[in-house]
Design a protein around this motif. Structure first.
Motif, mmCIF file in Angstrom:
data_model
loop_
_atom_site.group_PDB
_atom_site.id
_atom_site.type_symbol
_atom_site.label_atom_id
_atom_site.label_comp_id
_atom_site.label_asym_id
_atom_site.label_seq_id
_atom_site.Cartn_x
_atom_site.Cartn_y
_atom_site.Cartn_z
ATOM 1 N N PRO A 27 14.892 29.472 15.629
ATOM 2 C CA PRO A 27 14.111 29.668 14.872
ATOM 3 C C PRO A 27 14.481 31.527 13.823
ATOM 4 C CG PRO A 27 13.362 30.408 16.529
ATOM 5 C CD PRO A 27 14.507 29.485 17.080
ATOM 6 N N LEU A 28 14.070 31.413 13.077
ATOM 7 C CA LEU A 28 14.796 32.888 12.430
ATOM 8 C C LEU A 28 14.277 33.895 12.816
ATOM 9 C CD1 LEU A 28 14.806 30.999 8.446
ATOM 10 C CD2 LEU A 28 16.702 31.800 9.852
ATOM 11 N N LEU A 29 15.096 34.842 12.741
ATOM 12 C CA LEU A 29 14.549 35.968 14.050
ATOM 13 C C LEU A 29 13.310 36.501 12.849
ATOM 14 C CD1 LEU A 29 17.712 37.384 15.046
ATOM 15 C CD2 LEU A 29 15.916 36.521 16.122
ATOM 16 N N GLN A 30 11.879 37.165 13.074
ATOM 17 C CA GLN A 30 11.018 38.145 12.751
ATOM 18 C C GLN A 30 10.727 39.456 13.142
ATOM 19 O OE1 GLN A 30 7.904 35.360 13.583
ATOM 20 N NE2 GLN A 30 7.889 33.539 11.657
ATOM 21 N N GLU A 31 10.570 40.194 12.136
ATOM 22 C CA GLU A 31 9.936 41.513 13.052
ATOM 23 C C GLU A 31 8.974 41.655 13.246
ATOM 24 O OE1 GLU A 31 9.952 43.722 9.006
ATOM 25 O OE2 GLU A 31 12.322 43.343 9.082
ATOM 26 N N SER A 32 8.118 42.545 13.575
ATOM 27 C CA SER A 32 7.248 42.230 14.762
ATOM 28 C C SER A 32 6.290 42.072 13.833
ATOM 29 C CB SER A 32 7.189 43.807 14.942
ATOM 30 O OG SER A 32 6.871 45.070 13.591
#
Length: 220
Positions: free
Chosen positions: A117-122
């Motif tokens: 998965p593409l990384l997500q910010e908080s």
């Protein structure tokens, strides 16, 4: 297949199969990023262009998991070992755990474990990477992502739109899970005001945001 440099750091590789099918190479600091994998017969052309551009393939980013966007990925990974990334909302459909909305049967388009998965910010926004801003643009599929190259001012739209005779058009209805959401997601062109929009199925459009009001009025 035809390769076209559409901006200082982006090349488009296209093939005609009743409709156009395009994928993209983006030059990063230390190599190339491939956005989408097209159909299986594009693998040879993709690998040839990596060699001719004389840069290592560092990543494969997917706009979504439909078969005409991932068809060559397995073969390209076999030759390059490049990691593959997709939106986390898309994985369950692409890996065949669930049928895409509106379809009766699940279909595996990506082998389990091949894509991360593409990384997500908080706060849930997708993290920028390699000069690209990934934008969650659901509707055509639940985890559809467009990629904005800020330096070049290019929005790589995948199936966020199609284009016809220089005009914005909706994604293909037969394969779009939620057209109302897809049309709303298109508002990113009004927000970003890219110099150029490039899509999988259609020609590139300069200053696409100038068409937004008419597109919204017609399809919303």
């Amino acid at each position: 297949m035809k390769i076209t440099q559409i901006s200082p750091n982006i090349w488009k590789l296209g093939i005609w199969m009743i409709i156009p099918v395009n994928v993209w190479f983006v030059r990063s600091e230390d190599g190339l990023i491939l956005i989408d994998g097209g159909i299986p017969k594009m693998a040879t052309g993709i690998l040839k262009q990596i060699k001719e551009l004389n840069l290592p393939l560092k990543k494969i980013l997917l706009t979504h998991g439909h078969s005409d966007h991932v068809g060559s990925v397995k073969e390209v990974v076999r030759h390059t070992s490049a990691p593959v990334y997709i939106h986390r909302e898309e994985l369950q459909y692409a890996e065949g755990d669930m049928p895409y909305p509106g379809r009766k049967k699940a279909q595996t388009t990506i082998d389990k474990g091949m894509a991360s998965p593409l990384l997500q910010e908080s706060e849930g926004r997708l993290q920028p990477l390699e000069g690209l801003l990934p934008l969650w643009t659901p509707g055509h599929s639940p985890g559809h992502v467009a990629y904005y190259h800020k330096e070049d001012g290019v929005l790589i739209g995948g199936d966020l739109f199609t284009t016809r005779r220089g005009r914005l058009a909706r994604p293909i209805p037969m394969f779009t899970a939620d057209m109302q959401t897809a049309v709303r997601s298109g508002a990113v062109i009004e927000e970003l005001k890219p110099k150029l929009l490039t899509v999988c199925h259609g020609e590139d459009i300069k200053e696409p945001y100038s068409q937004w009001e008419g597109y919204w009025t017609r399809w919303s």
